[in-house]
Write a protein that holds these residues in place. Structure first.
Motif, PDB file in Angstrom:
ATOM      1  N   LYS A 147       5.189  -5.098   8.784  1.00  0.00           N
ATOM      2  CA  LYS A 147       3.877  -5.123   8.127  1.00  0.00           C
ATOM      3  C   LYS A 147       3.756  -3.955   7.151  1.00  0.00           C
ATOM      4  O   LYS A 147       3.169  -4.077   6.085  1.00  0.00           O
ATOM      5  CB  LYS A 147       2.764  -5.016   9.171  1.00  0.00           C
ATOM      6  N   GLU A 148       4.302  -2.806   7.546  1.00  0.00           N
ATOM      7  CA  GLU A 148       4.208  -1.645   6.670  1.00  0.00           C
ATOM      8  C   GLU A 148       5.407  -1.574   5.728  1.00  0.00           C
ATOM      9  O   GLU A 148       5.249  -1.317   4.543  1.00  0.00           O
ATOM     10  CB  GLU A 148       4.116  -0.374   7.511  1.00  0.00           C
ATOM     11  N   ALA A 157       3.263  -7.980  -2.506  1.00  0.00           N
ATOM     12  CA  ALA A 157       3.596  -6.698  -1.867  1.00  0.00           C
ATOM     13  C   ALA A 157       3.929  -5.657  -2.935  1.00  0.00           C
ATOM     14  O   ALA A 157       3.925  -5.951  -4.132  1.00  0.00           O
ATOM     15  CB  ALA A 157       4.777  -6.883  -0.914  1.00  0.00           C
ATOM     16  N   GLN A 158       4.177  -4.433  -2.460  1.00  0.00           N
ATOM     17  CA  GLN A 158       4.641  -3.374  -3.358  1.00  0.00           C
ATOM     18  C   GLN A 158       6.139  -3.229  -3.136  1.00  0.00           C
ATOM     19  O   GLN A 158       6.574  -2.926  -2.029  1.00  0.00           O
ATOM     20  CB  GLN A 158       3.917  -2.069  -3.018  1.00  0.00           C
ATOM     21  N   ASN A 198       3.687  -2.916   2.596  1.00  0.00           N
ATOM     22  CA  ASN A 198       2.344  -3.474   2.747  1.00  0.00           C
ATOM     23  C   ASN A 198       2.248  -4.945   2.329  1.00  0.00           C
ATOM     24  O   ASN A 198       1.477  -5.295   1.430  1.00  0.00           O
ATOM     25  CB  ASN A 198       1.337  -2.643   1.949  1.00  0.00           C
ATOM     26  N   PHE A 213      -0.856  -6.963   0.871  1.00  0.00           N
ATOM     27  CA  PHE A 213      -1.912  -5.953   0.665  1.00  0.00           C
ATOM     28  C   PHE A 213      -2.997  -6.481  -0.279  1.00  0.00           C
ATOM     29  O   PHE A 213      -4.153  -6.092  -0.190  1.00  0.00           O
ATOM     30  CB  PHE A 213      -1.303  -4.650   0.116  1.00  0.00           C
ATOM     31  N   ASN A 214      -2.598  -7.399  -1.174  1.00  0.00           N
ATOM     32  CA  ASN A 214      -3.557  -7.941  -2.141  1.00  0.00           C
ATOM     33  C   ASN A 214      -4.061  -9.344  -1.777  1.00  0.00           C
ATOM     34  O   ASN A 214      -4.711  -9.998  -2.573  1.00  0.00           O
ATOM     35  CB  ASN A 214      -2.917  -7.954  -3.537  1.00  0.00           C
ATOM     36  N   ARG A 248      -3.086 -11.169   5.163  1.00  0.00           N
ATOM     37  CA  ARG A 248      -2.724  -9.991   5.957  1.00  0.00           C
ATOM     38  C   ARG A 248      -3.449 -10.047   7.308  1.00  0.00           C
ATOM     39  O   ARG A 248      -2.893  -9.735   8.349  1.00  0.00           O
ATOM     40  CB  ARG A 248      -3.073  -8.707   5.198  1.00  0.00           C
TER      41      ARG A 248
END
Ligand code: ADP
Ligand code: MG
Length: 615
Positions: A53-54, A108-109, A150, A153-154, A159
């Motif tokens: 998740k992270e 994601a990033q 993440n 994240f958007n 999420r």
């Protein structure tokens, strides 16, 4: 009113499309590791934080990308794997739709570092929500490292729907294990929150299986290898005693890609029938190689189901291959090759072999059974075996003095490569005065290959089971009429159940007529081998058993019926010497002497080595 249709902005289109490919950390892990595999990596390291998740990071030592390719790789439909439409049908690599990286970067990033061997400097790219924020040259060891931070994240809704870390980690482990099994030659490491989950050196398939599923599997794996003109089957199955109570270790790979197939699973389970308990699942790790043009696996990027051009043949081959493997390793000393008549009659099974694989195929075990010219794909049936047994009997007449009918097992017709056959040993050993020792629950005797320890009740279960089964198949109704018919009164649901199995019970020798009241019945005849006083009890046991194993289809009911009856009818006792010998003979004349109908081991042979280890 003005026109209202608009094109979606790219990043939104990407986000929507991403939902198809990336549902959770595990799907991103799968795509990233597969890219590493496609890039020819020999070592892949998967690093997660909070079950992905992270952070999901995949580091590989594959061929890397040029600066231009690195940038391009995040574009939708950017792929190095398809150049023309025909490639679609020949595809051997994992990905080819060029969607994974674009999808991941949309939600994601992402940080990518990559360098090809021939380049002095590598490339560093940062991208989030499909927007590149930086691209610059970087000093980098080589290969590729992709970090996905993440996830979603958007897309808060997505999420939010991620499950607990434990659950997500479980999904990742599933994907990881599948890929690691498909690529035993590649070294894989996997850490989550700094804790090592797996550290797998490159090796062969067996080593990889043991590393993933536990070294305890070592003595329980049976290799499977069959080459036919349509499919090549390789891999391992677990011995019946290694069967699980949960559907854990079952893996099919088609052209090295993990797939789920209830249909193929059924074929394997069928081959194990009678060897393991009904509620147990056989272990298998099987790789099927098929001409990619004859199988459609790539319908959807995450789709794990398959469609074959001709799935009945696949079923037949797979089932036979498993039976052969079991047979070869003497788990099933004799086998019944009877296949569904509808399968035997398939045109494709009668058609001549294709030229190009003929040589290869001739070395496979299936060759004789499936590929003989003229009688192509002929599969032996029980009747043939019986006839053969009778011929053999002429050569090996009954033993003097014992007065018993020596039924030879049908094991002589198996390939000569198999281990020494049990009864042939025994026959050669036979002096006429051979004795069987009885001690508590056990019978002890000898064969050429060693000392045989045999569980009497279990042996009886097997013998009776096969007898009843044969009777049922032959549709002979052997019944013993009762002098005093027994009235039984059942609950409405039991009566219903009884009604459903009445015709099968009849074939087993039960003669049951409707009674005076709605739920009453009269037992007028029973199977001849049932002990007096047990007539009604047996029926109740059978109904009880069927209820307990509810939700079964009719033909499984039949097995339950047979299993329960043989269990109850198998009553061990101290036998006169010749009857003890006859029991041993009868057991080895069974088509499946080694296991009870519910999968318990019936006998063990202690070899010279086993004994000297003891004493
Ligand atoms: P696909 O795998 O379907 O081609 P992806 O979006 O997964 O699409 O990857 C796009 C392209 O990026 C691949 O075709 C490949 O050329 C390149 N690529 C992705 N990951 C790696 C990697 N780990 N090493 C080298 N090249 C990679
Ligand atoms: Mg890919």
């Amino acid at each position: 009113m003005s026109d209202i249709i608009q094109l979606l902005p790219d990043h939104l289109a990407n986000q929507i499309a991403a939902g198809e490919v990336i549902q959770r950390p595990a799907s991103a892990v799968k795509e990233l590791i597969e890219n590493a595999v496609d890039a020819g990596a020999t070592a892949v390291h998967l690093i997660l934080k909070d079950a992905g998740k992270e952070l999901i990071q995949v580091v590989d030592n594959g061929k890397g990308m040029s600066a231009m390719d690195a940038r391009m790789s995040f574009e939708r439909h950017a792929t190095s794997k398809i150049k023309k439409i025909e490639d679609l049908f020949e595809i051997r690599t994992k990905g080819f739709r060029g969607e994974a990286l674009a999808s991941i970067a949309a939600v994601a990033q992402v940080i990518l570092k990559t360098r090809r061997e021939e380049d002095a400097l590598g490339t560093h790219i940062e991208i989030a929500s499909s927007a590149v924020s930086s691209q610059e040259p970087v000093a980098f060891a080589g290969g590729t490292s992709i970090s996905v931070k993440n996830l979603f994240f958007n897309v808060p809704a997505r999420r939010h729907f991620l499950k607990s870390n434990t659950t997500e980690l479980k999904h990742v482990l599933d994907e990881f294990i599948r890929i690691a099994l498909a690529h035993p030659d590649i070294a894989f490491r996997f850490t989550n929150n700094g804790i090592e989950q797996y550290n797998l050196p490159g090796g062969n398939l067996k080593q990889r299986i043991l590393a993933l599923l536990g070294a305890g599997m070592d003595k329980n794996l049976i290799p499977v290898e069959e080459l036919t003109d349509v499919v090549q089957i390789r891999g391992f199955i677990g011995k019946p005693e290694a069967a699980n109570r949960t559907r854990g270790n079952q893996f099919f790979f088609i052209n090295n890609r993990f797939i789920k197939s209830a249909y193929l699973n059924h074929a394997v389970s069928n081959a194990f029938e009678g060897l393991i308990a009904k509620d147990a699942f056989p272990t298998y790790i099987l790789f099927l190689e098929i001409d990619p043009r004859k199988v459609d696996v790539n319908v959807h990027p995450t789709k794990q189901e398959v469609k074959f051009d001709d799935d009945k043949i696949m079923y037949a081959y797979l089932q036979a291959a498993i039976k052969f493997a079991l047979n070869k390793y003497n788990v099933a000393p004799s086998i019944d090759f009877s296949l569904d008549a509808s399968i035997q009659n398939l045109d494709a099974l009668k058609m001549p072999m294709t030229e190009h694989r003929q040589q290869e195929v001739k070395q496979g075990y299936l060759y004789d059974k499936f590929s003989n010219a003229g009688q192509a794909h002929f599969i032996e049936r029980r009747e043939d075996r019986k006839q053969w047994q009778q011929q053999q009997k002429a050569f090996f007449p009954e033993m003097p003095g014992t007065g018993l009918e020596v039924q030879l097992p049908a094991t002589f017709d198996t390939p000569s490569a198999v281990q020494p056959m049990l009864l042939s040993d025994q026959l050669m050993d036979e002096t006429g005065s051979k004795s069987v020792i009885q001690w508590t629950d056990y019978l002890i005797t000898t064969m050429k290959s060693g000392v045989v320890l045999l569980h009497q009740k279990r042996a009886l279960e097997r013998i009776i089971f096969e007898k009843l089964e044969e009777r049922m198949l032959a549709r002979e109704h052997v019944s013993q009429q009762l002098l005093f018919p027994i009235d039984i009164s059942l609950s409405p649901s039991d009566a219903l159940l009884l009604n459903e199995v009445l015709s099968e019970l009849y074939l087993l020798g039960y003669d049951i007529k409707p009674g005076a009241e709605l739920h009453d019945y009269v037992i007028v005849g029973v199977p001849s081998d049932i002990r007096g006083g047990q007539e009604q009890q047996m029926l109740e046991w059978v109904l009880e058993q069927i209820k307990n194993e509810s939700g079964q289809v009719t033909d499984e009911r039949r097995t339950i019926l047979l299993r329960t009856m043989s269990k109850k009818m198998a009553v061990p006792r101290i036998l006169p010497a010749e009857q003890a010998q006859s029991l041993v003979d009868e057991l080895f004349a069974c088509s499946q002497p080694q296991y009870t109908p519910d999968g318990k081991l019936i006998f063990r042979i202690l070899s010279q080595n086993d004994l000297s280890a003891l004493l």
